[in-house]
Every structure is written in structure tokens, then in C-alpha cells.
Design an enzyme around this catalytic site. Structure first.
Site, PDB file in Angstrom:
ATOM      1  N   PRO A   2     -35.305   4.942 -42.051  1.00 32.65           N
ATOM      2  CA  PRO A   2     -33.992   5.621 -42.455  1.00 32.65           C
ATOM      3  C   PRO A   2     -32.898   5.155 -41.617  1.00 32.65           C
ATOM      4  CG  PRO A   2     -35.502   7.287 -41.980  1.00 32.65           C
ATOM      5  CD  PRO A   2     -36.237   6.029 -41.643  1.00 32.65           C
ATOM      6  N   GLU A   3     -31.875   4.468 -41.962  1.00 30.46           N
ATOM      7  CA  GLU A   3     -30.910   3.925 -41.522  1.00 30.46           C
ATOM      8  C   GLU A   3     -29.663   4.654 -42.132  1.00 30.46           C
ATOM      9  OE1 GLU A   3     -30.766  -0.081 -40.389  1.00 30.46           O
ATOM     10  OE2 GLU A   3     -33.163  -0.164 -40.538  1.00 30.46           O
ATOM     11  N   HIS A  93     -47.791  15.672 -44.151  1.00 26.43           N
ATOM     12  CA  HIS A  93     -46.935  15.336 -42.998  1.00 26.43           C
ATOM     13  C   HIS A  93     -45.633  16.130 -43.152  1.00 26.43           C
ATOM     14  CE1 HIS A  93     -49.733  12.695 -41.776  1.00 26.43           C
ATOM     15  NE2 HIS A  93     -49.370  11.716 -42.550  1.00 26.43           N
TER      16      HIS A  93
END
Length: 283
Positions: A2-3, A93
Site C-alpha cells: 500500500p502506497e 489475519h
DNA sequence: AACGATCCCTGTTGGC
DNA sequence: TGCCAACAGGGATCGT
């Protein structure tokens, strides 16, 4: 990973789902909230609150609440937001779940637990935002101002593009793509960039990020970042250099090379991004 | 002050 | 085929 484009894509998906909604329940597992005073704090400060809007600064998702606090989510390296209806099975998760008043859930799925959720008061938020520079998309400095931020710096330009205090939002993938488009070698000393190169750098940041967002972000095959509805982002297929060492540059066909900068792998085309600036030439 | 190195964490990969 | 070290990386922190 994720950017900025992945976080912005996530933000856009969240807006119609959560703005105006009230959080009626919060569940936290593991160390998701480690940057705040604790999971209990996040639960108490989020439960019963209504989300006013969903914004973004760099890689931070920022959702102001009716309490005056701000709900902050950072996806870290492997985090992604998953929206689902209550009762839909939770993915492995899943570290955090916010249940909304219409039955929808906002979940943080984060295998490597580098992401976090926090609820900050205005002072805490201001302090957090002071620690990062202008947003690489919405607040990108002019080429001259960018040059000012890099002036005197001898560190590799790649290292400083990853430094969120210079501009915030670029990560390893998009930094490599930006430098390739700008024709700048990742190991170039940041302070040595000339005005023309700074212009190219600025233009590359703008266009690469815009294309990344338009494609819905980058989903790589392994720890895939996914859109909140579970779909994959399409920018991965358009990467020019990232993860393509040994393969032909999409611009000139030269084999893409890899070098470690600041402990991160960096991919570049030795022909499109020569290590030293070529001599100025007429034409 | 600037900058590189180290660590956190866990699923995946590659070498033997 | 199976085991395990190496690797991936955003960001905090530490040492130089």
C-alpha cells in the site's frame, strides 16, 4: 504494497460506505493499535461515534469523527481494508473490525501487522501530521520548492523519495516507477538534481500516481493488496521497472537492473536512467 | 544534522 | 521432497 494510490483507492471506496455512519462496535486483535495508548482506548473513543468524512495524507487514512477526534488507519506494509456485511466470514489475519450502524463492517486485514489503527485527539493528530511532509498528490511542491527540500542533501534521491518528510505517499514501488519515468538514476545524489530534472521528477510523481489511482493501485501476486471489495488493482501489469530486474525496459529494451538503496531494492534501466547526467548537448 | 543500519513481523521463495 | 535461511518492506530507532 500500500502506497499513495492504494490508500487513495481505498479511501474512495470507503467514502460512500462510512461517511455519516455511526460505529456501533469495535473489535481489535493483536498489536494493531500499538501506536495509540492501547486497544481499549481505540474501542472507547471509536464506539458510538459518527464518521464525518474520510480523508488522506500520504499513506494515512484520516476519518474525522463527531467527537472531534480523528480515526486514523495506516496500512503499513501488508495491510488492506476489507468491507463486508456482518456475518460474512472474516479473512485470515483480520486484526480490526468496525461494525457500522447499517450492518456493514470495515475490517483491517494485515498479515505482517505493520499497519495500525488509532484514534487521535486534535493535538495528537497535529503532532502526527507535522512529522510528514506535503502529500505527494494533493500538495506536491513546485519543482523549485522540491529542489529546496533536496538542496544540500547527498543521500541518494531514491532514499529521499522514500522519506515521508520530504513528500508523503511514495513507497518503494512508485518511487522506482517515478525515477524511471523521470530518467533519473536512483543513486543520484538528491542535491545534485538540476532544474530540468526536478521538473521531470515532479511531473513523473504526478503522472505515475494518477495512473496508479486510475488503475486501482498495484496488486502483486504474493501479498496482494486488494481493493476493499476484494478485487485486484491493475497497475501491476503496467510497472515499468519495479520487480522486473533482468527483463527488458519497456521503453528501450535494455535489461532492468537492481541495486539496494537504503536497504530497499531499487529497479532501474541503466540506459534510460544513466548514473551520471549526460553532457548537455545541443538538440 | 544527516544518513546508513537494524529491527519489527510473517508468508513466500529459493537453495541444498 | 523437505527443511530452513533469506527475503520482502513502512517506519521507528539507534549508532556513527
Amino acid at each position: 504494497m500500500p502506497e499513495l494510490p492504494e490508500v487513495e483507492t481505498t479511501r474512495r471506496h470507503l467514502v460512500p460506505l462510512v461517511v455519516g455512519r455511526t460505529v456501533v462496535g469495535v473489535e481489535i486483535a493483536g498489536r494493531t493499535a500499538r501506536r495509540n495508548s492501547g486497544p481499549a482506548d481505540v474501542v472507547s473513543r471509536l464506539t458510538g461515534r459518527t464518521v464525518r468524512s474520510v480523508g488522506r495524507r500520504g499513506k494515512f487514512l484520516l476519518a474525522p469523527l463527531d467527537s472531534g477526534d480523528t480515526w486514523v488507519v495506516h496500512l503499513g506494509m501488508s495491510g488492506r481494508i476489507r468491507t463486508a456485511g456482518t456475518g460474512e466470514p472474516r479473512e485470515l489475519h483480520t486484526r480490526f473490525v468496525a461494525v457500522l450502524d447499517d450492518g456493514a463492517e470495515v475490517r483491517l486485514v494485515d498479515p505482517r501487522t505493520f499497519g495500525f489503527v488509532a484514534v487521535l485527539d486534535p493535538d495528537e493528530l497535529a503532532r502526527a501530521l507535522r512529522a510528514i511532509g506535503p502529500d505527494a498528490l494533493d500538495e506536491l511542491p513546485s519543482a523549485a520548492a522540491l529542489g529546496g527540500r533536496l538542496a544540500g542533501r547527498r543521500a541518494p534521491v531514491k532514499a529521499l523519495l522514500l522519506d515521508q518528510r520530504i513528500v508523503s505517499g511514495l513507497g518503494n514501488i512508485y518511487a522506482d516507477e517515478v525515477l524511471h519515468r523521470a530518467g533519473i538514476h536512483p543513486l543520484r545524489s538528491a542535491g545534485s538534481l538540476r532544474p530540468g530534472e526536478l521538473e521531470a521528477l515532479r511531473e513523473a510523481i504526478t503522472s505515475v500516481l494518477a495512473e496508479g489511482i486510475a488503475a486501482g493501485g498495484t496488486s502483486l501476486d504474493d501479498l496482494a493488496y486488494l481493493l476493499p471489495d476484494g478485487r485486484a488493482g491493475a497497475f501491476g501489469a503496467r510497472l515499468a521497472v519495479y520487480g522486473r530486474d533482468g527483463q527488458p525496459c519497456r521503453s528501450c529494451g535494455t535489461a532492468v537492473e537492481r541495486v539496494v538503496v537504503s536497504g530497499r531494492s531499487s529497479h532501474y534501466c541503466p540506459r534510460c536512467q544513466p548514473p551520471r547526467r549526460e553532457r548537455a548537448k545541443a538538440s
